[in-house]
Design a protein around this motif. Sequence first.
Motif, mmCIF file in Angstrom:
data_model
loop_
_atom_site.group_PDB
_atom_site.id
_atom_site.type_symbol
_atom_site.label_atom_id
_atom_site.label_comp_id
_atom_site.label_asym_id
_atom_site.label_seq_id
_atom_site.Cartn_x
_atom_site.Cartn_y
_atom_site.Cartn_z
ATOM 1 N N VAL A 196 50.258 42.284 33.595
ATOM 2 C CA VAL A 196 49.159 41.314 33.534
ATOM 3 C C VAL A 196 48.475 41.242 34.909
ATOM 4 C CG1 VAL A 196 48.535 38.921 33.102
ATOM 5 C CG2 VAL A 196 50.369 40.009 31.767
ATOM 6 N N GLY A 197 47.137 41.275 34.915
ATOM 7 C CA GLY A 197 46.355 41.065 36.117
ATOM 8 C C GLY A 197 46.166 42.304 36.980
ATOM 9 N N GLU A 198 46.571 43.472 36.543
ATOM 10 C CA GLU A 198 46.453 44.707 37.347
ATOM 11 C C GLU A 198 45.398 45.672 36.815
ATOM 12 O OE1 GLU A 198 50.123 46.638 37.981
ATOM 13 O OE2 GLU A 198 51.123 44.867 38.841
ATOM 14 N N GLY A 199 44.696 45.277 35.790
ATOM 15 C CA GLY A 199 43.663 46.150 35.264
ATOM 16 C C GLY A 199 44.243 47.267 34.412
#
Length: 202
Positions: A196-199
């Motif tokens: 999550v949140g790393e593209g």
Amino acid sequence: MIQAVAFYLFATIVVLSGALTIAARNPVHSVLWLILAFFNAAGLMLIVGAEFIAMLLVIVYVGAVAVLFLFVVMMLDVDFAELRAGFARYWPFGTALALVFLAELVLALGAWSAGGVQIAPTAPVDPNMSNIQSLGILLYTRYLFVFEAAGLILLVAMVGAIVLTHRTRRDSRPQNIGQQVRRRPQDAVRNIDQPVGEGVTL
């Protein structure tokens, strides 16, 4: 009485449809008016007892030729501004051609009112046989080889059109059907546990 009413109805619609086929600015509308003219011409053929020609008009012209025209016109990128410019450029030639057609119609009406041309029948006609049966017997006896030669010419023309239009495109990637069929699901789909949140990594 009903024959006269049907004749004048079909004839009026045929004439109007033919005129609208020429006068319509939209090519799709022209093809639709042409289909209507074919249908009513088939009705006229039925009135005079030529049911074989009526069947050919509906099956061949409406079912094949007119629908093919419609698909071709719909697939073309028609520039209506260019069509209007072409109309303005060729209207003298079109007017001359229309006058020639009008003169031919007047001449034909004059010949018809004078009694027409008497043509001797080339084959005896059986009153107990329909014209479809008579035409079939004539085609498959006297004109059998000519009929089959015409079919062979049409077959060669169809194969030639397919060969001329079937060409390899160089601006697109070639399609390997065998490789696509042999492809396994695990070669086409990749499951990733994306944090999550790393593209997304492509």
